[in-house]
Design a protein around this motif. Structure first.
Motif, PDB file in Angstrom:
ATOM      1  N   LYS A  25      36.459  30.669  44.490  1.00 53.49           N
ATOM      2  CA  LYS A  25      35.854  31.521  45.515  1.00 53.49           C
ATOM      3  C   LYS A  25      34.457  31.014  45.857  1.00 53.49           C
ATOM      4  O   LYS A  25      34.056  30.948  47.024  1.00 53.49           O
ATOM      5  CB  LYS A  25      35.786  32.969  45.016  1.00 53.49           C
ATOM      6  CG  LYS A  25      35.195  33.934  46.035  1.00 53.49           C
ATOM      7  CD  LYS A  25      35.130  35.351  45.485  1.00 53.49           C
ATOM      8  CE  LYS A  25      34.518  36.286  46.523  1.00 53.49           C
ATOM      9  NZ  LYS A  25      34.359  37.671  45.980  1.00 53.49           N
ATOM     10  N   GLU A  58      42.727  32.040  39.168  1.00 54.18           N
ATOM     11  CA  GLU A  58      42.822  32.837  40.380  1.00 54.18           C
ATOM     12  C   GLU A  58      42.907  31.941  41.623  1.00 54.18           C
ATOM     13  O   GLU A  58      42.310  30.873  41.676  1.00 54.18           O
ATOM     14  CB  GLU A  58      41.585  33.744  40.527  1.00 54.18           C
ATOM     15  CG  GLU A  58      41.372  34.691  39.359  1.00 54.18           C
ATOM     16  CD  GLU A  58      42.454  35.761  39.289  1.00 54.18           C
ATOM     17  OE1 GLU A  58      42.949  36.158  40.362  1.00 54.18           O
ATOM     18  OE2 GLU A  58      42.820  36.168  38.168  1.00 54.18           O
ATOM     19  N   TYR A 116      42.485  31.939  46.010  1.00 55.14           N
ATOM     20  CA  TYR A 116      41.761  32.688  47.043  1.00 55.14           C
ATOM     21  C   TYR A 116      42.178  32.200  48.430  1.00 55.14           C
ATOM     22  O   TYR A 116      42.618  31.058  48.615  1.00 55.14           O
ATOM     23  CB  TYR A 116      40.246  32.531  46.859  1.00 55.14           C
ATOM     24  CG  TYR A 116      39.740  33.268  45.643  1.00 55.14           C
ATOM     25  CD1 TYR A 116      39.354  34.604  45.737  1.00 55.14           C
ATOM     26  CD2 TYR A 116      39.682  32.634  44.403  1.00 55.14           C
ATOM     27  CE1 TYR A 116      38.912  35.295  44.604  1.00 55.14           C
ATOM     28  CE2 TYR A 116      39.244  33.312  43.272  1.00 55.14           C
ATOM     29  CZ  TYR A 116      38.865  34.642  43.383  1.00 55.14           C
ATOM     30  OH  TYR A 116      38.432  35.329  42.271  1.00 55.14           O
ATOM     31  N   ILE A 132      37.061  36.057  52.673  1.00 52.25           N
ATOM     32  CA  ILE A 132      37.625  35.450  51.461  1.00 52.25           C
ATOM     33  C   ILE A 132      38.244  36.579  50.648  1.00 52.25           C
ATOM     34  O   ILE A 132      37.564  37.555  50.305  1.00 52.25           O
ATOM     35  CB  ILE A 132      36.557  34.710  50.628  1.00 52.25           C
ATOM     36  CG1 ILE A 132      35.952  33.549  51.441  1.00 52.25           C
ATOM     37  CG2 ILE A 132      37.173  34.164  49.334  1.00 52.25           C
ATOM     38  CD1 ILE A 132      34.839  32.800  50.721  1.00 52.25           C
ATOM     39  N   THR A 133      39.525  36.439  50.345  1.00 53.28           N
ATOM     40  CA  THR A 133      40.236  37.469  49.592  1.00 53.28           C
ATOM     41  C   THR A 133      41.085  36.815  48.508  1.00 53.28           C
ATOM     42  O   THR A 133      41.439  35.638  48.611  1.00 53.28           O
ATOM     43  CB  THR A 133      41.168  38.284  50.517  1.00 53.28           C
ATOM     44  OG1 THR A 133      42.067  37.392  51.176  1.00 53.28           O
ATOM     45  CG2 THR A 133      40.356  39.059  51.556  1.00 53.28           C
ATOM     46  N   PRO A 134      41.440  37.568  47.437  1.00 54.07           N
ATOM     47  CA  PRO A 134      42.353  37.031  46.412  1.00 54.07           C
ATOM     48  C   PRO A 134      43.704  36.703  47.037  1.00 54.07           C
ATOM     49  O   PRO A 134      44.113  37.306  48.037  1.00 54.07           O
ATOM     50  CB  PRO A 134      42.471  38.181  45.401  1.00 54.07           C
ATOM     51  CG  PRO A 134      41.245  38.998  45.608  1.00 54.07           C
ATOM     52  CD  PRO A 134      40.957  38.920  47.078  1.00 54.07           C
TER      53      PRO A 134
END
Length: 622
Positions: A84, A143, A145, A157-159
């Motif tokens: 991220k 994770e 993104y 910006i999102t998961p």
């Protein structure tokens, strides 16, 4: 989910990227593929210092997928990925180059150079896309993104969900406009074409699913579409291979693949330089001139690559005009490129490369001239005029470099010879390198002006190209021997008849003055000739402008009216001279005009009044 704004200066830069910086929309794919290659390179470098990582090159690739139904183009890589924070740092600030930072921090020196430099290449995607989505999973994070943007209004910006490390860029291609066809960036053949043009030598496979029509199994006339994955790029450029691995056929195949020409190259030059500036080059000397070579439409230049990525189709600065026939490419690791990678920021590196190429081309041409005369003469037939233009242009500053490459037809050898070969055969009493000008060898051989020089046994160079005399005037001399036209006033030849000619001039000065008056300004002088043996009359020129130069200059489309200072020379030993001496006023007028027109015809000059000329002939016949 909150929307983040680009910084003010980034908004301006994004607008420039979309509308101004790149000259062609198709380069967006070059930029995205170059970024993907960088991402794989980063894993390679990380593996060098991290024992927990192994780098198996076969596991890494770049994939390009187009979907016409959804108007999406997807570029996927198996590279290092982004966290991220990486997204915020590298995609949120335009012109922030993660590759450049990575390169600086890791002091990369082993030849696997990172391409990225300015960090604007990613944003070239907005030239063709309404929306850009980036889904990435970093090797340093569990994770994934998703970064999304529709342009200058900002980004989110999102998961996201992504199983494998790497990056996927999804472009939602714009709808066609009146003057823009965006559909082409969803067509298989066009995408393949762009990849081959710009990214053929990216070191990792660039894959696409290719649709092919094949005959159905068990059928004779029914076809079906079959989709299979294909690697589009060559990967290992020929210029990075050892010369010992390559054959002439390999170089010829590369010449044909790159469409440098439709002929077979006469010679190739493979250059590897690892010094002040590092570069590789493969250059070709073609056999035949392109149909438009001697026209304004012809564009010179070599393909210019930076780390295997095509930057310019034709870099004219790499070749001087006199070697503009050279084809090929240059790949350098050290070029300082501008923000779009399409122009050089500094020309110092380019000048060093161009200087070395110049030396290599000349050396290769001299080698062909020395070792394969037939092949060199074939080359010279196509491109000899260009070398002569090179001698003449730029006030002769390149004449020393080019003079040993020139060939001219020899009166003695009856073939093309070099200036060095001519000088090596000169007798001790010969002061000058003699030349004669004309439309063809056959015409020059019949010129009256050549008689005295040929009678002395001296070799004469025949100039049949329009540029020849201009180039030689610029050259002035070769190995301290001056050039001298056979039409010059003083040929520098000691002639036994010299005293007799001067005596005849004095005795007949009134006759010659009367003839000059009859010709009323058409000639500067009428005089007894020292050079004629069997012919009755000839035109020569005093001064810098020769008769041949007058013809060439006045044939140019700029309405010039240049006149050589013409001299009508009479052979006092010819029987026609007795007719002149015995003529009354009317006959002298008739004979003078006839002789003058004869001299014009011999020189290939137009007769001013053909009707008068034919009438004069009739008068003589009656």
């Amino acid at each position: 989910m909150s929307k983040m704004e680009f910084k003010a200066e980034s908004k301006k830069l994004l607008d420039m990227v979309i509308n101004s910086i790149y000259s062609q929309r198709e380069v967006f794919l070059r930029e995205l593929i170059s970024n993907a290659s960088d991402a794989i390179d980063k894993i390679y470098y990380k593996a060098l210092t991290d024992d927990s990582l192994t780098f198996n090159k076969d596991s890494y690739y770049i994939k390009v997928d187009a979907n016409k139904d959804t108007r999406t183009l997807i570029i996927t890589d198996t590279g290092i990925g982004m966290t991220k924070e990486d997204m915020e740092e590298n995609l949120g600030v335009i012109a922030k180059s993660g590759s450049h930072t990575f390169k600086t921090e890791n002091e990369i020196k082993d030849g696997h150079d990172i391409i990225g430099q300015f960090g604007v290449g990613f944003y070239a995607a907005f030239m063709v896309a309404d929306k850009v989505t980036v889904i990435s999973k970093s090797i340093e994070s569990d994770e994934a993104y998703k970064w999304e943007s529709t342009g200058s209004d900002g980004y989110t910006i999102t998961p996201a969900e992504k199983a494998e490390v790497g990056t996927e860029i999804i472009l939602e291609i714009k709808e066609n406009e009146e003057d823009e066809n965006y559909d082409e960036f969803l067509e298989e053949y066009r995408l393949k074409q762009i990849i081959k043009k710009y990214s053929d030598f990216i070191r990792y496979p660039i894959k696409m699913d290719i649709t092919e029509s094949k005959l159905k199994e068990g059928s004779e006339d029914e076809y079906e579409d079959v989709i299979h994955e294909q690697t589009i790029n060559t990967m290992v450029p020929i210029w990075k291979k050892n010369k010992s691995e390559l054959t002439d056929e390999d170089y010829e195949n590369f010449y044909n693949e790159k469409h440098y020409g439709y002929d077979k190259p006469l010679k190739h030059i493979h250059i590897n330089v690892d010094g002040t500036i590092r570069y590789n080059a493969i250059l070709y000397i073609p056999e035949n001139a392109p149909y438009n070579y001697y026209t304004r439409e012809y564009e010179k230049g070599l393909e210019l690559y930076s780390n295997g990525v095509l930057i310019m189709d034709k870099c004219a600065d790499l070749l001087p005009d006199y070697f503009s026939f050279v084809k090929g490419m240059v790949d350098s690791e050290d070029l300082s490129l501008n923000i779009s990678r399409e122009m050089l920021q500094h020309d110092r590196q380019l000048k060093l490369i161009a200087k070395n190429i110049n030396k290599k081309v000349k050396s290769q041409l001299l080698s062909i001239l020395r070792d394969d005369r037939e092949k060199y003469e074939k080359f010279f037939k196509s491109f000899g005029q260009q070398l002569k233009y090179g001698v003449y242009s730029d006030f002769g500053q390149n004449k020393d470099l080019l003079q040993d490459l020139l060939l001219f037809y020899s009166s003695k050898e009856k073939k093309l010879v070099t200036l060095d070969e001519y000088v090596s055969r000169m007798s001790e009493d010969q002061k000058y390198i003699y030349y004669a000008t004309g439309e063809s060898v056959e015409r020059i051989e019949k010129l009256p002006q050549t008689e005295l020089v040929a009678d002395k046994g001296y070799e004469i160079l025949f100039f049949t190209d329009e540029i020849d005399e201009f180039a030689i005037r610029m050259l002035m001399n070769y190995k301290e021997k001056e050039f001298k036209s056979v039409s010059s006033g003083d040929l520098g030849i000691e002639d036994d008849e010299k005293d007799k000619t001067e005596e005849a001039q004095e005795e007949n000065k009134d006759l010659f003055a009367a003839m000059k008056e009859i010709l009323a300004g058409k000639v500067k002088e009428v005089r007894a000739s020292k050079r004629l043996k069997s012919h009755p009359v000839v035109l020569t020129a005093d001064g810098e402008i020769s008769i041949e130069m007058e013809k060439i200059i006045n044939a140019m489309p700029d309405d010039q009216n240049i006149k050589a200072d013409k001299v009508l020379e009479i052979n006092v030993n010819h029987e026609i001279f007795q007719a002149l001496k015995n003529a009354d006023k009317d006959k002298l007028n008739l004979y003078t005009n006839l002789l003058y027109n004869q001299a014009l015809l011999i020189e290939g000059l137009p007769i001013e009044d053909p009707v008068d000329f034919t009438n004069d002939i009739c008068k003589v016949m009656v």
